[in-house]
Write an enzyme that holds these catalytic residues in place. Structure first.
Site: not given
Ligand code: UDP
Length: 333
Positions: A140, A189
């Site tokens: 990424y 998260l």
């Protein structure tokens, strides 16, 4: 200005579209809706299309007389990029190069590009400034770094005016609770912790508690999505032919996974059970921004400097839309 927002139906894109509209820009959203949500595009024209479709982009640039591009359309999950690098190189690099060529053909020279802290890898020194060497540790990060290099080369050779904004961890939602974060499957998260508070998950798994950090969990710099959006508008104002901005966007506050969970407990009043799991491949231990350059160059200042105020806005969105945009679609029927 007449702006094409590519990936404008996604998380950061949709919040930026709203701010662009509020400040009087003419906004066109271009999205293939593979990750984005039609319902998040409320007051702009939505054009469905592929990033790799150079000819279609050229047509849109000409017909809509586009003056600037904001490019949010990318795959952006570290773990997924390690497992499936091919789709990351295809979409984030190859398709983005088609976009740049479409811009060149149609003589659109302004672009604000979503880059990332992942371009730095795991730096030796925290906080991370723009002078920190960029050495990604996952695909990424590499894909975003390739495009940063392409942009600076296009600025130099073809006169593009570019801004690569290196986000730290985008978080939170529009304070009116109208638009917010909705990924399927969710892997970030804060949404996962809040889904636990909503009773949709039994517990939150902490990915590793043996990192070299004070409580053993990973440290990140969570930056409110509206603060990111604001930086995009300010960067757009700064674009000049042959200019190339590269700026970090974070609050400068590091939060461990455990401290984020604690903030979510405080905001939601829910005990939020946890379990410790294995480390996630590709995760650096600590990423915290030095954003002083962005503050200086853009006159930008985060309006949500602390994690609790960020989580409060996320909680407003998630509690009002427990199934994300699917909740809105159901309510509309
Ligand atoms: N994380 C975690 N459990 C989860 C999701 C994330 O412990 O279910 C950790 C993850 O390892 C990282 C931090 O939370 O240290 C932020 O991860 P997220 O996926 O939100 O963003 P990233 O840092 O990958 O862009």
């Amino acid at each position: 200005m007449r702006i094409l927002v590519i990936g404008g139906a996604g998380y950061v894109g949709s919040h930026t579209v709203r701010q662009l509209l509020r400040t009087g820009h003419d906004v066109f959203v271009y999205d293939n809706l593979s990750k984005g949500h039609r319902q998040s595009v409320k007051d702009a024209e939505l054009i469905e299309g592929e990033l790799a479709d150079r000819q279609k982009l050229i047509r849109i640039f000409r017909e809509r007389e586009i003056e600037a591009v904001m490019h949010f359309a990318a795959f952006a999950l570290v773990g997924e990029s390690v497992a499936q690098p091919a789709i990351y190189y295809q979409n984030n690099v190859s398709a983005t190069l088609e976009l740049l060529e479409a811009m060149r053909a149609a003589q659109v020279w302004r672009i604000v590009f979503s880059s990332t802290t992942a371009t730095y890898g795991q730096p030796e020194r925290i906080p991370i400034a723009e002078t920190t060497p960029q050495m990604p540790i996952n695909p990424y990060g590499f894909t975003k770094l390739v495009i940063e290099h392409a942009l600076s080369d296009y600025a130099q050779a073809y006169g593009f005016g570019c801004a690569a904004l290196r986000y730290f961890n985008a978080a939170g939602a529009s304070p009116d609770g109208d638009i917010g974060e909705d990924h399927d499957p969710e892997s970030h998260l804060i949404p996962i912790v809040l889904q636990t508070a909503l009773g949709q998950r039994e517990r939150i798994g902490i990915f590793g508690n043996d990192y070299p950090t004070p409580d053993g969990t990973c440290i990140r710099d969570y930056i409110h999505v509206d603060d990111l959006a604001d930086a995009h508008l300010k960067a757009l104002d700064q674009l000049r032919p042959s200019s190339n901005l590269q700026l970090n966007l974070g609050t400068g506050q590091g939060q461990s996974v455990l401290s984020v969970i604690e903030a979510c407990r405080k905001v939601t009043g829910h005990p939020i059970p946890t379990t410790v799991e294995a480390r996630r491949p590709g995760d650096p231990a600590e990423l915290v921004a030095d954003s002083s350059l962005a503050k200086k160059v853009l006159g930008w200042e985060p309006q949500y400097p602390d994690i609790e105020s960020i989580v409060e806005t996320a909680w407003r969105w998630h509690s009002a839309h427990p199934r994300g945009y699917a909740s809105q679609a159901a309510a509309a029927r």
